[in-house]
Design an enzyme around this catalytic site. Sequence first.
Site: not given
Length: 149
Positions: A52, A82, A54, A85
């Site tokens: 992801h 999410c 992040e 993260c």
Amino acid sequence: MKTNEFMALALDEARAAGERGEVPIGAVVVLDGTVIGRSGNRTRALNDITAHAEITAIRMACEALGQERLTGADLYVTLEPCTMCAAAISFARIRRLYYGAEDPKGGGVDNGVRFYAQPTCHHAPEVYSGINEVQAAEMLREFFRGKRE
Ligand SMILES: [Zn+2]
């Protein structure tokens, strides 16, 4: 640079991710006013579901500093992180989290498990939401609209 300008960089990363066929989410890590990590989603490019925006931005920043934690750094991301993260942001000791649009379906900060509000969370960043949220949300809407057509 100001908050909105760092978020504009995150939006640039999100846009670039969308152009690569990734879900258009972008993140930037800033320490003392300097960008030390920036990335869009790379899950498809890396065949890595943990890539992801992040996480990849945090990895880049840690590599730049040669350390596993980012104490005092701030993270800007276009969508509410999410749960995975949110946890990584906590483990990295990020000082402030700025995010754009809320994610009622997949978020883990102000929705879902609300990771930072749990007693098992040992470092919670200060959270600021709704920064450039209209642009962030519109980019995602357009991407998923395109997918359905
Ligand atoms: Zn995530």
